[in-house]
Motif scaffolding. Structure first.
Motif, PDB file in Angstrom:
ATOM      1  N   PRO A   9       0.805  -1.228   0.000  1.00  0.00           N
ATOM      2  CA  PRO A   9       0.000   0.000   0.000  1.00  0.00           C
ATOM      3  C   PRO A   9       0.839   1.280   0.000  1.00  0.00           C
ATOM      4  N   MET A  10       1.942   1.305   0.729  1.00  0.00           N
ATOM      5  CA  MET A  10       2.756   2.519   0.781  1.00  0.00           C
ATOM      6  C   MET A  10       3.353   2.850  -0.589  1.00  0.00           C
ATOM      7  N   ASP A  11       3.782   1.827  -1.325  1.00  0.00           N
ATOM      8  CA  ASP A  11       4.327   2.069  -2.662  1.00  0.00           C
ATOM      9  C   ASP A  11       3.260   2.651  -3.593  1.00  0.00           C
ATOM     10  N   LEU A  12       2.060   2.092  -3.514  1.00  0.00           N
ATOM     11  CA  LEU A  12       0.965   2.589  -4.352  1.00  0.00           C
ATOM     12  C   LEU A  12       0.559   4.003  -3.929  1.00  0.00           C
ATOM     13  N   ALA A  13       0.556   4.261  -2.641  1.00  0.00           N
ATOM     14  CA  ALA A  13       0.192   5.590  -2.134  1.00  0.00           C
ATOM     15  C   ALA A  13       1.149   6.649  -2.671  1.00  0.00           C
ATOM     16  N   LEU A  14       2.430   6.349  -2.660  1.00  0.00           N
ATOM     17  CA  LEU A  14       3.413   7.298  -3.180  1.00  0.00           C
ATOM     18  C   LEU A  14       3.207   7.529  -4.675  1.00  0.00           C
ATOM     19  N   GLU A  15       2.922   6.468  -5.400  1.00  0.00           N
ATOM     20  CA  GLU A  15       2.727   6.585  -6.841  1.00  0.00           C
ATOM     21  C   GLU A  15       1.498   7.426  -7.189  1.00  0.00           C
ATOM     22  N   TYR A  16       0.404   7.229  -6.443  1.00  0.00           N
ATOM     23  CA  TYR A  16      -0.846   7.910  -6.748  1.00  0.00           C
ATOM     24  C   TYR A  16      -1.035   9.225  -5.988  1.00  0.00           C
ATOM     25  N   GLY A  17      -0.124   9.544  -5.077  1.00  0.00           N
ATOM     26  CA  GLY A  17      -0.202  10.809  -4.357  1.00  0.00           C
ATOM     27  C   GLY A  17      -1.309  10.879  -3.322  1.00  0.00           C
ATOM     28  N   VAL A  18      -1.589   9.748  -2.678  1.00  0.00           N
ATOM     29  CA  VAL A  18      -2.604   9.700  -1.623  1.00  0.00           C
ATOM     30  C   VAL A  18      -1.987   9.042  -0.388  1.00  0.00           C
ATOM     31  N   ALA A  19      -2.704   9.073   0.711  1.00  0.00           N
ATOM     32  CA  ALA A  19      -2.226   8.458   1.945  1.00  0.00           C
ATOM     33  C   ALA A  19      -2.300   6.936   1.844  1.00  0.00           C
ATOM     34  N   ALA A  20      -1.403   6.266   2.543  1.00  0.00           N
ATOM     35  CA  ALA A  20      -1.395   4.799   2.550  1.00  0.00           C
ATOM     36  C   ALA A  20      -2.705   4.263   3.110  1.00  0.00           C
ATOM     37  N   GLY A  21      -3.303   4.970   4.064  1.00  0.00           N
ATOM     38  CA  GLY A  21      -4.598   4.557   4.619  1.00  0.00           C
ATOM     39  C   GLY A  21      -5.684   4.549   3.565  1.00  0.00           C
ATOM     40  N   THR A  22      -5.623   5.482   2.644  1.00  0.00           N
ATOM     41  CA  THR A  22      -6.594   5.513   1.539  1.00  0.00           C
ATOM     42  C   THR A  22      -6.476   4.247   0.713  1.00  0.00           C
ATOM     43  N   ILE A  23      -5.244   3.843   0.432  1.00  0.00           N
ATOM     44  CA  ILE A  23      -5.011   2.628  -0.347  1.00  0.00           C
ATOM     45  C   ILE A  23      -5.475   1.401   0.441  1.00  0.00           C
ATOM     46  N   ARG A  24      -5.174   1.361   1.722  1.00  0.00           N
ATOM     47  CA  ARG A  24      -5.578   0.210   2.546  1.00  0.00           C
ATOM     48  C   ARG A  24      -7.102   0.064   2.596  1.00  0.00           C
ATOM     49  N   ASN A  25      -7.825   1.155   2.484  1.00  0.00           N
ATOM     50  CA  ASN A  25      -9.283   1.089   2.526  1.00  0.00           C
ATOM     51  C   ASN A  25      -9.873   0.360   1.331  1.00  0.00           C
ATOM     52  N   PHE A  26      -9.115   0.183   0.270  1.00  0.00           N
ATOM     53  CA  PHE A  26      -9.615  -0.506  -0.916  1.00  0.00           C
ATOM     54  C   PHE A  26      -9.545  -2.019  -0.794  1.00  0.00           C
TER      55      PHE A  26
END
Length: 64
Positions: A46-63
C-alpha cells in the motif's frame, strides 16, 4: 444535511469540481481504484501505491 442525488453522482464519478460543499473532489478515478485493487491483490505494498498515486497509505488500505 444530506447530499443531493447530483452531489452523490458527482462523487461517484470522481468529477474534479464539486457541485456542493458536502464533498471534496475525488483524488482517484474509478479506473485508478480498480487498478489499485488489482495491484494489491497481486501483492504490491500500500505505501508504494500511495506514493505513486499521491494519496495516503490509509486511503489505499481502505480498498482492500
Amino acid at each position: 444535511m444530506t447530499a443531493t442525488p447530483e452531489a452523490r453522482a458527482w462523487h461517484e464519478r470522481g468529477d474534479q469540481r464539486s457541485p456542493s460543499p458536502l464533498f471534496r473532489p475525488a483524488k482517484l478515478t474509478p479506473e485508478q481504484r480498480d487498478e489499485i485493487v488489482r495491484r494489491l491483490d497481486d501483492g504490491e505494498e500500500p505505501m508504494d501505491l500511495a506514493l505513486e498515486y499521491g494519496v495516503a497509505a490509509g486511503t489505499i488500505r481502505n480498498f482492500r
